[in-house]
Design an enzyme around this catalytic site. Structure first.
Site, PDB file in Angstrom:
ATOM      1  N   GLY A 171      32.358  59.992  34.843  1.00 24.83           N
ATOM      2  CA  GLY A 171      33.731  60.412  35.080  1.00 24.83           C
ATOM      3  C   GLY A 171      34.654  59.210  34.990  1.00 24.83           C
ATOM      4  CD  GLN A 218      37.919  55.154  37.488  1.00 22.91           C
ATOM      5  OE1 GLN A 218      37.725  56.268  37.031  1.00 22.91           O
ATOM      6  NE2 GLN A 218      36.939  54.385  37.938  1.00 22.91           N
ATOM      7  CB  CYS A 273      33.639  53.928  41.900  1.00 25.32           C
ATOM      8  SG  CYS A 273      35.270  54.001  41.145  1.00 25.32           S
ATOM      9  CG  LEU A 274      32.696  53.573  35.676  1.00 22.66           C
ATOM     10  CD1 LEU A 274      33.315  54.209  34.441  1.00 22.66           C
ATOM     11  CD2 LEU A 274      31.420  52.823  35.324  1.00 22.66           C
ATOM     12  CG  HIS A 278      34.441  59.632  42.340  1.00 19.69           C
ATOM     13  ND1 HIS A 278      33.694  58.773  43.106  1.00 19.69           N
ATOM     14  CD2 HIS A 278      35.076  58.859  41.426  1.00 19.69           C
ATOM     15  CE1 HIS A 278      33.882  57.529  42.680  1.00 19.69           C
ATOM     16  NE2 HIS A 278      34.711  57.557  41.651  1.00 19.69           N
ATOM     17  CD  GLU A 279      36.300  60.551  38.049  1.00 24.33           C
ATOM     18  OE1 GLU A 279      37.290  59.810  37.928  1.00 24.33           O
ATOM     19  OE2 GLU A 279      35.144  60.114  38.172  1.00 24.33           O
ATOM     20  CG  HIS A 311      39.600  57.406  40.763  1.00 23.04           C
ATOM     21  ND1 HIS A 311      39.687  56.112  41.224  1.00 23.04           N
ATOM     22  CD2 HIS A 311      38.304  57.585  40.417  1.00 23.04           C
ATOM     23  CE1 HIS A 311      38.493  55.542  41.152  1.00 23.04           C
ATOM     24  NE2 HIS A 311      37.626  56.412  40.668  1.00 23.04           N
TER      25      HIS A 311
HETATM   26 ZN   LIG Z   1      35.619  56.116  40.498  1.00 20.78          ZN
END
Ligand SMILES: [Zn+2]
Length: 169
Positions: free
Chosen positions: A45, A50, A92-93, A134-135, A138
């Site tokens: 995702g 991000q 998370c990235l 999660h997204e 963000h």
């Molecule tokens: Zn994330």
């Protein structure tokens, strides 16, 4: 085109994103780039903040591109329903190298626009429910760390601050 990922501490990751009003070429390029960047990471995702873009856009593909036709691109997503509870490990990235067990609802229904502006509803359980939350977090300026209890969060934040000070973040 691959876009550079921003990490914990970048202002845009900690502020709410704006709704999309223009579904033109720029949005199409943004979504294509987000999918490419998510697959390259690899991740399941990615949200626009991000990559430093403060818009309510996210992409999700639980197979990270390994199975065709599974990518979801959601614009201006909103929860319609959330219920149950699941506890799983999450990363998370934007917080590379760290993960934690995060409580999340087990099932969600999300209403969103697709990349062309058509309304759609997505129901998710298990991993998809987790990815959607999660997204969308963000897009509201929240990271999974903000869902942790104080001490667990503080330990990770302290380690990140140390990495930042030594220029390794
Ligand atoms: Zn994330």
């Amino acid at each position: 085109m691959l876009r550079p990922l921003v990490k914990y501490g970048a202002h845009g990751l900690h502020a709410p994103a704006a709704p999309v009003v223009d579904f033109g070429d720029e949005l199409q390029t943004l979504i294509d780039d987000m999918i490419e960047t998510m697959y390259a990471a690899p991740g399941i995702g990615l949200a626009a903040p991000q990559i430093g873009v403060p818009l309510q856009v996210c992409v999700i593909d639980l197979s990270s591109g390994k199975r065709g036709g599974e990518v979801l691109a959601l614009v201006n997503p909103q929860f319609v329903e959330r219920d149950g509870m699941q506890l799983e490990e999450e990363g998370c990235l934007s917080v590379p190298g760290f993960s934690a067990t995060v409580p999340r609802p087990a099932r969600v229904i999300v209403r969103a626009r697709d990349r062309h502006g058509a309304e759609r509803t997505v129901e998710g359980t298990g991993l998809l429910a987790r990815a959607l939350q999660h997204e969308i977090d963000h897009l509201e300026g929240r990271l999974f760390l903000d869902r942790l209890r104080g001490v667990k969060r503080d330990i990770i934040v302290r380690k990140i601050k140390k990495l930042q000070r030594s220029g390794k973040w």
